[in-house]
Structures are given as structure tokens and as C-alpha cells.
Design a protein around this motif. Structure first.
Motif, PDB file in Angstrom:
ATOM      1  N   VAL A  74       0.838  -1.203   0.000  1.00 23.35           N
ATOM      2  CA  VAL A  74       0.000   0.000   0.000  1.00 23.35           C
ATOM      3  C   VAL A  74       0.871   1.250   0.000  1.00 23.35           C
ATOM      4  CG1 VAL A  74      -1.614   1.363   1.406  1.00 23.35           C
ATOM      5  CG2 VAL A  74      -2.062  -1.061   0.992  1.00 23.35           C
ATOM      6  N   SER A  75       1.943   1.244   0.781  1.00 22.23           N
ATOM      7  CA  SER A  75       2.835   2.407   0.844  1.00 22.23           C
ATOM      8  C   SER A  75       3.486   2.691  -0.505  1.00 22.23           C
ATOM      9  CB  SER A  75       3.913   2.198   1.905  1.00 22.23           C
ATOM     10  OG  SER A  75       3.332   2.040   3.173  1.00 22.23           O
ATOM     11  N   VAL A  76       4.003   1.660  -1.137  1.00 16.68           N
ATOM     12  CA  VAL A  76       4.638   1.834  -2.446  1.00 16.68           C
ATOM     13  C   VAL A  76       3.594   2.250  -3.483  1.00 16.68           C
ATOM     14  CG1 VAL A  76       5.902   0.674  -4.311  1.00 16.68           C
ATOM     15  CG2 VAL A  76       6.537   0.258  -1.924  1.00 16.68           C
ATOM     16  N   GLY A  77       2.433   1.607  -3.467  1.00 14.73           N
ATOM     17  CA  GLY A  77       1.366   1.960  -4.403  1.00 14.73           C
ATOM     18  C   GLY A  77       0.888   3.388  -4.218  1.00 14.73           C
ATOM     19  N   LEU A  78       0.779   3.831  -2.976  1.00 15.24           N
ATOM     20  CA  LEU A  78       0.364   5.203  -2.705  1.00 15.24           C
ATOM     21  C   LEU A  78       1.417   6.203  -3.186  1.00 15.24           C
ATOM     22  CD1 LEU A  78      -1.756   7.062  -1.457  1.00 15.24           C
ATOM     23  CD2 LEU A  78      -0.617   6.754   0.749  1.00 15.24           C
ATOM     24  N   ALA A  79       2.675   5.890  -2.941  1.00 13.37           N
ATOM     25  CA  ALA A  79       3.754   6.770  -3.398  1.00 13.37           C
ATOM     26  C   ALA A  79       3.741   6.896  -4.925  1.00 13.37           C
ATOM     27  CB  ALA A  79       5.106   6.244  -2.915  1.00 13.37           C
ATOM     28  N   ILE A  80       3.580   5.779  -5.607  1.00 16.93           N
ATOM     29  CA  ILE A  80       3.526   5.807  -7.067  1.00 16.93           C
ATOM     30  C   ILE A  80       2.336   6.637  -7.534  1.00 16.93           C
ATOM     31  CG2 ILE A  80       3.124   4.375  -9.122  1.00 16.93           C
ATOM     32  CD1 ILE A  80       4.751   2.159  -7.615  1.00 16.93           C
ATOM     33  N   SER A  81       1.197   6.453  -6.889  1.00 17.78           N
ATOM     34  CA  SER A  81      -0.012   7.191  -7.263  1.00 17.78           C
ATOM     35  C   SER A  81       0.164   8.693  -7.072  1.00 17.78           C
ATOM     36  CB  SER A  81      -1.202   6.707  -6.436  1.00 17.78           C
ATOM     37  OG  SER A  81      -1.448   5.346  -6.672  1.00 17.78           O
ATOM     38  N   LEU A  82       0.792   9.075  -5.977  1.00 15.28           N
ATOM     39  CA  LEU A  82       0.987  10.496  -5.700  1.00 15.28           C
ATOM     40  C   LEU A  82       2.020  11.138  -6.626  1.00 15.28           C
ATOM     41  CD1 LEU A  82       0.904  10.453  -1.795  1.00 15.28           C
ATOM     42  CD2 LEU A  82      -0.875  11.307  -3.348  1.00 15.28           C
ATOM     43  N   LEU A  83       2.991  10.365  -7.045  1.00 17.79           N
ATOM     44  CA  LEU A  83       4.045  10.895  -7.905  1.00 17.79           C
ATOM     45  C   LEU A  83       3.710  10.802  -9.396  1.00 17.79           C
ATOM     46  CD1 LEU A  83       7.153   9.483  -6.026  1.00 17.79           C
ATOM     47  CD2 LEU A  83       6.354  11.861  -6.089  1.00 17.79           C
ATOM     48  N   ALA A  84       2.645  10.103  -9.732  1.00 21.20           N
ATOM     49  CA  ALA A  84       2.323   9.871 -11.143  1.00 21.20           C
ATOM     50  C   ALA A  84       2.130  11.168 -11.922  1.00 21.20           C
ATOM     51  CB  ALA A  84       1.084   8.990 -11.264  1.00 21.20           C
ATOM     52  N   LYS A  85       1.356  12.076 -11.403  1.00 25.08           N
ATOM     53  CA  LYS A  85       1.057  13.304 -12.148  1.00 25.08           C
ATOM     54  C   LYS A  85       2.307  14.142 -12.397  1.00 25.08           C
ATOM     55  CE  LYS A  85      -2.187  17.098 -12.473  1.00 25.08           C
ATOM     56  NZ  LYS A  85      -3.397  17.704 -11.927  1.00 25.08           N
ATOM     57  N   PRO A  86       3.121  14.436 -11.356  1.00 29.32           N
ATOM     58  CA  PRO A  86       4.328  15.220 -11.645  1.00 29.32           C
ATOM     59  C   PRO A  86       5.311  14.501 -12.578  1.00 29.32           C
ATOM     60  CG  PRO A  86       4.142  14.795  -9.275  1.00 29.32           C
ATOM     61  CD  PRO A  86       2.933  14.243  -9.929  1.00 29.32           C
ATOM     62  N   VAL A  87       5.411  13.194 -12.454  1.00 27.13           N
ATOM     63  CA  VAL A  87       6.303  12.440 -13.341  1.00 27.13           C
ATOM     64  C   VAL A  87       5.807  12.528 -14.779  1.00 27.13           C
ATOM     65  CG1 VAL A  87       7.056  10.099 -13.949  1.00 27.13           C
ATOM     66  CG2 VAL A  87       7.205  10.880 -11.579  1.00 27.13           C
ATOM     67  N   LEU A  88       4.513  12.357 -14.978  1.00 24.37           N
ATOM     68  CA  LEU A  88       3.948  12.459 -16.323  1.00 24.37           C
ATOM     69  C   LEU A  88       4.134  13.866 -16.892  1.00 24.37           C
ATOM     70  CD1 LEU A  88       0.696  10.391 -15.838  1.00 24.37           C
ATOM     71  CD2 LEU A  88       2.555   9.838 -17.412  1.00 24.37           C
ATOM     72  N   GLN A  89       3.985  14.882 -16.066  1.00 23.47           N
ATOM     73  CA  GLN A  89       4.138  16.254 -16.540  1.00 23.47           C
ATOM     74  C   GLN A  89       5.581  16.552 -16.950  1.00 23.47           C
ATOM     75  OE1 GLN A  89       2.403  18.360 -13.204  1.00 23.47           O
ATOM     76  NE2 GLN A  89       0.413  18.453 -14.218  1.00 23.47           N
ATOM     77  N   ILE A  90       6.524  15.884 -16.331  1.00 23.98           N
ATOM     78  CA  ILE A  90       7.935  16.077 -16.670  1.00 23.98           C
ATOM     79  C   ILE A  90       8.319  15.267 -17.910  1.00 23.98           C
ATOM     80  CG2 ILE A  90      10.311  15.610 -15.904  1.00 23.98           C
ATOM     81  CD1 ILE A  90       9.291  16.207 -13.034  1.00 23.98           C
TER      82      ILE A  90
END
Length: 191
Positions: A74-90
Motif C-alpha cells: 500500500v505504501s509503495v502503491g500510494l507513493a507511485i499514485s501520488l508521484l504519477a502526475k508530476p512524473v507524467l508532466q515532466i
């Protein structure tokens, strides 16, 4: 195979090729969970569960491992979910930024799949693996129905929801059978 890949076929039929690409990119981002945690855990757990089953306190150990596994996934999945938008924008053009909308749901699917690995131990230890075939058939058939209903109305978000529901069904059916074969008390609230 059906649960993981059939949604692209339905998306291509009910939506556009660009939506297939957006969904595929979101799925790949969520798949980082598999690379970072699920894959390594599965490689170790596949053989270790049988060694642990020989111990007197095996059921308690299985329950504790399930809690730790769940917290990490859950921790890793949540981190990925939270970072997805900024990573995609970059990393991608603006046309792909909506891929972040499916990352959380697909990450949840990976978490459910990871839970299933430990929960199904009872089925494997008691050699009741014949149940896994019909669980897989029921889940695959329900996934095809969910894909038809949800993707036709909600496009790639429907695909993500169908994936989550299919993995939840697989986990639920496996949990019920595993508890009959080899009852383990999973106390999620106490730990």
C-alpha cells in the motif's frame, strides 16, 4: 492474462487508440509496484511459504507476513499514485497527463494481487490447487463482462475499475477457499 490484457482490446473497440495509449501508460506507471515490490516478494514467497508451513506457529507467521506485505504494498502503491502526475508532466506531452487518473486504481489492483499471494498459501499448502482453475475461469469471465459494461460507458476509467473489481473477486474467492482449507486469522485492525 485475460484480466491484465483484455481491457486493451475492449478499449480499442469502444474508445480511441489514444485512450488505449493513455491507459497503457498509466498501467505501466502503476506496474512499478510490481518491479519494486511484488516481483521480488513473489520470488521469495513462492518457495518460502512451504518451508514456513512446516513450523508450529505457521499460521501466526502467515498472518504477520500478510500485514507487513500489505503495509509495504500500500505504501509503495500510494507513493507511485501520488508521484504519477508530476512524473507524467515532466516526462510526457500534455496529451498523456490524464494517465495519472488510472494509476491509483491499477496500483490498488497490484496490492490486491499481492495480498492474494499470501492468502492463497492455504490453498497451496493443503494441495487444493484444483480450486485455482475454476477461480481463474470465473474471474476471467467476469472481467470480460465488466470490461464490456464499464469500458463502453467510461472508457479507460472503466477499464481500471474492471481490473480492480476482477482482482478483488479473485482475492475474495481465494480467501474463502483458503480459509476453508487452512484457516488463518488475519487481524488487520489489531496489528
Amino acid at each position: 492474462f485475460v484480466v491484465v490484457f483484455s481491457d486493451r482490446f475492449f478499449l480499442r473497440h469502444f474508445a480511441s487508440l489514444s485512450e488505449v495509449g493513455i491507459y497503457g501508460l498509466g498501467y505501466k506507471l502503476a506496474g512499478i509496484l510490481s518491479v519494486v515490490f511484488s516481483g521480488p516478494f513473489d520470488m521469495a514467497w513462492t518457495w518460502q511459504q512451504f518451508e514456513l508451513a512446516k513450523e508450529d506457529n505457521a499460521k501466526e507467521v502467515f498472518a504477520r507476513i500478510q500485514i507487513y506485505q500489505l503495509v509495504v504494498a500500500v505504501s509503495v502503491g500510494l507513493a507511485i499514485s501520488l508521484l504519477a502526475k508530476p512524473v507524467l508532466q515532466i516526462m510526457t506531452p500534455a496529451a498523456y497527463w490524464n494517465a495519472n487518473r488510472v494509476v491509483g486504481l491499477i496500483a490498488l489492483s497490484y496490492v490486491l494481487s499481492d495480498m492474494r499471494m499470501v492468502i492463497w498459501t492455504g490453498i497451496l499448502v493443503r494441495r487444493a490447487t484444483h480450486h485455482l482453475a475454476w477461480i481463474s475461469l470465473i474471474v476471467a469471465a467476469s472481467n470480460l463482462i465488466l470490461n464490456t459494461l464499464l469500458i463502453s460507458r467510461y472508457s479507460y476509467m472503466g477499464a481500471a475499475v474492471a481490473t480492480v473489481l476482477s482482482f478483488a473477486l479473485s482475492l475474495g474467492m481465494g480467501f474463502t477457499l483458503a480459509q476453508r482449507a487452512y484457516p488463518v486469522r488475519y487481524d488487520y485492525l489489531r496489528n
